[in-house]
Scaffold this motif. Structure first.
Motif, short mmCIF file in Angstrom:
data_model
loop_
_atom_site.label_atom_id
_atom_site.label_comp_id
_atom_site.label_asym_id
_atom_site.label_seq_id
_atom_site.Cartn_x
_atom_site.Cartn_y
_atom_site.Cartn_z
N MET A 48 0.84 -1.20 0.00
CA MET A 48 0.00 0.00 0.00
C MET A 48 0.87 1.25 0.00
N ARG A 49 0.56 2.18 -0.86
CA ARG A 49 1.26 3.45 -0.92
C ARG A 49 0.69 4.39 0.14
N ILE A 50 1.53 5.24 0.71
CA ILE A 50 1.10 6.15 1.77
C ILE A 50 1.40 7.59 1.36
N GLY A 51 0.38 8.42 1.39
CA GLY A 51 0.53 9.83 1.04
C GLY A 51 -0.07 10.72 2.11
N TYR B 213 -6.09 -0.66 7.15
CA TYR B 213 -6.61 -0.20 5.86
C TYR B 213 -6.00 -1.00 4.72
N ALA B 214 -4.73 -1.34 4.84
CA ALA B 214 -4.09 -2.15 3.81
C ALA B 214 -4.73 -3.54 3.74
N GLN B 215 -5.07 -4.09 4.89
CA GLN B 215 -5.61 -5.44 4.94
C GLN B 215 -6.96 -5.57 4.26
N VAL B 216 -7.75 -4.50 4.18
CA VAL B 216 -9.05 -4.60 3.53
C VAL B 216 -8.99 -4.29 2.04
N GLY B 217 -7.80 -3.93 1.53
CA GLY B 217 -7.66 -3.72 0.10
C GLY B 217 -7.43 -2.30 -0.35
#
Length: 308
Positions: free
Chosen positions: A1-4, A271-275
């Motif tokens: 997952m990218r983080i901004g 949040y990453a885990q749900v897609g």
């Protein structure tokens, strides 16, 4: 997952030069992307074009530019110009905005949001691809072509929250940008609905860009109070109120990531885990722990991308 991270939110008085400075700082800190809303201040696309001249790798996204005030030909031309100015680093986030703004403030018709979006995306996609677009619809009648040498089509991400809009944008857009949509909303509604529509249309898996309030706080209750106070208006705007309700949330803090370092890291990972493909931290800039929050989330971004 990218983080901004968001460069600004409504109510922030920062000007263009300040936004460019924030984009430069975010790139240096290790964020994958920065995002800017189109509100009643500077023009978001123009500001990102300028930020592109001072940065080299960070993605520059709008979250979001309202569609109604900008004809799709104008949107396409401006987006491709930004692509040219940024070496093709734009993520074009667009959306309907809200009835009270489009009708009451601008005097435009907001009565047919789904047909408007369907025609808008059909025209915009063709123009961004360099096609000669000939469209005769109820909302738009267009015969046009735009092109900027060296500019490629940016990903088109639509702020889709309701089921019908999620299905439509799954067929016609590259992803969605959500705000006030927590884990339950994303897992149970947004991600499966849009993903299924995209798959049926033969499109690539969508991007899910989740804008999420984030705040480091030694006392989670105090941190939650700050989030609720900072973002209280979003619990009253109908589309965001409905999104909170769909996810079983009553207040903005219910969809936020708040707490100590461990809580922040766990919250982002959830949040990453749900897609979610792109986590965008919305940090209350006036909060006492805003700088510490920015540093911690930037560290998460570096860790996620494998940087030291």
């Amino acid at each position: 997952m990218r983080i901004g991270t968001m460069l600004s939110m409504p109510g922030d008085p920062v000007g263009t030069s300040g936004l460019v400075e924030r984009a430069v700082a975010a790139e240096q800190a290790g964020f994958d992307s920065v995002w800017l809303p189109q509100v009643g201040t500077v023009d978001a696309l123009m500001a990102l074009a300028l930020a592109g001249g001072q940065t080299s790798s960070i993605e520059l996204g709008t979250a979001v530019v309202p569609t109604y005030p900008r004809h799709p030909t104008a949107m396409a031309q401006q987006a491709l110009t930004v692509q040219d100015a940024t070496n093709n680093r734009l993520a074009l986030g667009i959306g309907l905005s809200h009835k009270f703004f489009i009708e009451d403030s601008l005097g435009l018709d907001y009565s047919r949001p789904i047909p408007h979006t369907r025609e808008y995306l059909t025209i915009l996609n063709g123009l961004l691809d360099g096609e000669v677009v000939k469209h005769e619809g109820d909302e738009y009648q267009v015969q046009a072509q735009v092109g900027v040498a060296g500019a490629t089509k940016p990903p088109v991400l639509v702020a889709a929250l309701g089921p019908a809009m999620l299905r439509l944008c799954g067929r016609l857009a590259d992803g969605t940008i959500t705000w006030m949509g927590g884990i339950d909303f994303l897992r149970d509604a947004a991600i499966p609905t849009m993903s299924e529509a995209a798959a049926k249309a033969g499109r690539a898996a969508p991007r899910f860009v989740a804008m999420v309030p984030v705040l480091v706080a030694e006392d989670a209750t105090t941190g939650s109070d700050t989030i609720n106070e900072t973002f209280k208006m979003y619990g009253q705007i109908p589309s965001y109120r409905a999104t909170l309700d769909r996810g079983g949330a009553s207040m903005p803090a219910d969809v936020a990531v708040v707490g100590d370092q461990g809580a922040i890291e766990a919250g982002i990972d959830a949040y990453a885990q749900v897609g979610v493909t792109d986590f965008v931290a919305v940090i209350p800039r006036g909060a006492s722990n805003a700088e510490a929050t920015m540093e911690l989330v930037a560290g998460c971004a570096r860790d996620a991308s494998g940087e030291s």
